[in-house]
Write a protein that holds these residues in place. Structure first.
Motif, PDB file in Angstrom:
ATOM      1  N   ASP A  28      25.316  58.393  81.640  1.00 30.73           N
ATOM      2  CA  ASP A  28      25.554  58.663  83.052  1.00 30.73           C
ATOM      3  C   ASP A  28      26.785  57.861  83.472  1.00 30.73           C
ATOM      4  O   ASP A  28      26.859  56.665  83.186  1.00 30.73           O
ATOM      5  CB  ASP A  28      24.338  58.237  83.887  1.00 30.73           C
ATOM      6  N   VAL A  29      27.752  58.506  84.106  1.00 31.77           N
ATOM      7  CA  VAL A  29      28.947  57.809  84.579  1.00 31.77           C
ATOM      8  C   VAL A  29      28.735  57.454  86.046  1.00 31.77           C
ATOM      9  O   VAL A  29      28.701  58.335  86.912  1.00 31.77           O
ATOM     10  CB  VAL A  29      30.216  58.668  84.401  1.00 31.77           C
ATOM     11  N   ALA A  30      28.558  56.169  86.325  1.00 30.15           N
ATOM     12  CA  ALA A  30      28.281  55.722  87.695  1.00 30.15           C
ATOM     13  C   ALA A  30      29.471  55.971  88.591  1.00 30.15           C
ATOM     14  O   ALA A  30      29.331  56.449  89.717  1.00 30.15           O
ATOM     15  CB  ALA A  30      27.919  54.232  87.695  1.00 30.15           C
ATOM     16  N   TRP A  31      30.669  55.639  88.104  1.00 30.77           N
ATOM     17  CA  TRP A  31      31.901  55.862  88.842  1.00 30.77           C
ATOM     18  C   TRP A  31      33.081  55.652  87.913  1.00 30.77           C
ATOM     19  O   TRP A  31      32.944  55.070  86.837  1.00 30.77           O
ATOM     20  CB  TRP A  31      32.008  54.940  90.062  1.00 30.77           C
ATOM     21  N   SER A  32      34.240  56.157  88.328  1.00 35.98           N
ATOM     22  CA  SER A  32      35.470  55.927  87.581  1.00 35.98           C
ATOM     23  C   SER A  32      36.580  55.612  88.570  1.00 35.98           C
ATOM     24  O   SER A  32      36.506  55.968  89.743  1.00 35.98           O
ATOM     25  CB  SER A  32      35.833  57.137  86.720  1.00 35.98           C
ATOM     26  N   ALA A  33      37.620  54.926  88.095  1.00 34.54           N
ATOM     27  CA  ALA A  33      38.722  54.518  88.968  1.00 34.54           C
ATOM     28  C   ALA A  33      39.996  54.393  88.143  1.00 34.54           C
ATOM     29  O   ALA A  33      39.950  54.214  86.918  1.00 34.54           O
ATOM     30  CB  ALA A  33      38.400  53.195  89.651  1.00 34.54           C
ATOM     31  N   ALA A  34      41.148  54.478  88.837  1.00 29.46           N
ATOM     32  CA  ALA A  34      42.439  54.397  88.167  1.00 29.46           C
ATOM     33  C   ALA A  34      43.159  53.080  88.434  1.00 29.46           C
ATOM     34  O   ALA A  34      44.160  52.781  87.775  1.00 29.46           O
ATOM     35  CB  ALA A  34      43.330  55.567  88.592  1.00 29.46           C
ATOM     36  N   THR A  35      42.672  52.299  89.397  1.00 29.31           N
ATOM     37  CA  THR A  35      43.296  51.019  89.733  1.00 29.31           C
ATOM     38  C   THR A  35      42.216  49.964  89.954  1.00 29.31           C
ATOM     39  O   THR A  35      41.032  50.297  90.153  1.00 29.31           O
ATOM     40  CB  THR A  35      44.143  51.124  91.016  1.00 29.31           C
ATOM     41  N   GLY A  36      42.646  48.707  89.987  1.00 30.68           N
ATOM     42  CA  GLY A  36      41.699  47.637  90.252  1.00 30.68           C
ATOM     43  C   GLY A  36      41.137  47.713  91.659  1.00 30.68           C
ATOM     44  O   GLY A  36      39.931  47.523  91.867  1.00 30.68           O
ATOM     45  N   SER A  37      41.988  48.008  92.629  1.00 32.64           N
ATOM     46  CA  SER A  37      41.536  48.101  94.018  1.00 32.64           C
ATOM     47  C   SER A  37      40.505  49.206  94.188  1.00 32.64           C
ATOM     48  O   SER A  37      39.484  49.033  94.865  1.00 32.64           O
ATOM     49  CB  SER A  37      42.727  48.360  94.950  1.00 32.64           C
ATOM     50  N   GLU A  38      40.764  50.350  93.569  1.00 30.95           N
ATOM     51  CA  GLU A  38      39.818  51.461  93.654  1.00 30.95           C
ATOM     52  C   GLU A  38      38.502  51.108  92.975  1.00 30.95           C
ATOM     53  O   GLU A  38      37.415  51.451  93.467  1.00 30.95           O
ATOM     54  CB  GLU A  38      40.424  52.713  93.014  1.00 30.95           C
ATOM     55  N   ALA A  39      38.574  50.396  91.859  1.00 30.45           N
ATOM     56  CA  ALA A  39      37.359  49.995  91.144  1.00 30.45           C
ATOM     57  C   ALA A  39      36.475  49.106  92.012  1.00 30.45           C
ATOM     58  O   ALA A  39      35.252  49.276  92.055  1.00 30.45           O
ATOM     59  CB  ALA A  39      37.728  49.276  89.852  1.00 30.45           C
ATOM     60  N   LEU A  40      37.086  48.162  92.728  1.00 30.72           N
ATOM     61  CA  LEU A  40      36.299  47.277  93.594  1.00 30.72           C
ATOM     62  C   LEU A  40      35.646  48.062  94.720  1.00 30.72           C
ATOM     63  O   LEU A  40      34.504  47.791  95.102  1.00 30.72           O
ATOM     64  CB  LEU A  40      37.187  46.170  94.150  1.00 30.72           C
ATOM     65  N   ARG A  41      36.361  49.042  95.263  1.00 29.73           N
ATOM     66  CA  ARG A  41      35.777  49.873  96.332  1.00 29.73           C
ATOM     67  C   ARG A  41      34.605  50.689  95.798  1.00 29.73           C
ATOM     68  O   ARG A  41      33.556  50.788  96.445  1.00 29.73           O
ATOM     69  CB  ARG A  41      36.836  50.796  96.929  1.00 29.73           C
TER      70      ARG A  41
END
Length: 220
Positions: A28-41
């Motif tokens: 299961d993929v909880a979330w994905s992000a392309a930047t550090g800032s997006e990952a924290l959000r």
């Protein structure tokens, strides 16, 4: 389900491929992000993943710095770093920052899946740190205030956060915070730790950095 994974990778094609394959293979993929800032959000308020996949070379920060920031927010999941850098020195920096595994690009998907299965079995519960780290601005923030940190201070604190409750040896802290080959005097490390203690006190963070004489330091 084989486990829940969060993916941070700025290469859109590679990120989409990883997410698609993980889902096909029962993760299961909880979330994905392309930047550090997006990952924290995305991590804020989300279900805690069992494993983190973090690219080292992100557009706005270093994936190792992001790992420390996520740890400070209570994300205790084992972390797998992805990087095109394959030198021993780069791997040492990654493990020193608190990573649990390191995979160099390009890699075989089958190898990624096997490594994730191993890491899922290590997944612990979340642990709050009493402060948060910002990997983009290199800031530590607590309930009272925030303070800027130098890159070296940030990486020292991130290394302690990633192994909270453990005694981190002096050599490991030095390899986490200074470039490979740096000559760091004993009192230099002590001076930086003293600065971190003041910073945590100023921001109102609950944890304290304990000295374990002759060995290293521990974040309690």
């Amino acid at each position: 389900m084989r486990g829940t994974v969060a993916v941070v990778e700025d290469d859109g094609v590679l990120c989409a491929t990883i997410v698609r394959v993980l889902r096909l293979e029962g993760f299961d993929v909880a979330w994905s992000a392309a930047t550090g800032s997006e990952a924290l959000r995305r991590a804020a308020g989300a279900i805690a993943p069992d494993v983190l996949i973090l690219d080292v070379a992100l557009p706005d920060t270093d994936g190792r710095d992001l790992l420390g920031a996520l740890r400070s927010r209570g994300v205790a999941a084992p972390a797998l770093l992805l990087s095109a850098r394959s030198s021993v020195a780069d791997k040492v920096l990654g493990f020193g920052a608190g990573a649990d595994d390191y995979l160099t690009k390009p890699f075989a998907i089958d190898e990624l899946l096997v490594r994730l299965d191993v890491l899922v079995r290590r997944a612990p519960g979340a642990v709050a740190s009493g402060f948060v780290l910002d990997p983009v601005r290199h800031v530590v923030a607590g309930p009272v205030d925030s303070r800027p940190l130098s890159p070296t201070e940030y990486r020292l604190l991130a290394a302690l956060v990633s192994r909270r409750g453990e005694v981190v040896r002096r050599a490991s802290l030095i390899s986490s915070a200074w470039p490979p080959g740096s000559v760091v005097q004993e009192n230099t490390l002590d001076s930086y730790v003293a600065r971190l203690r003041r910073a945590l006190r100023d921001v109102g963070g609950r944890p304290s950095i304990a000295t374990v004489r002759g060995v290293g330091y521990r974040l309690d």
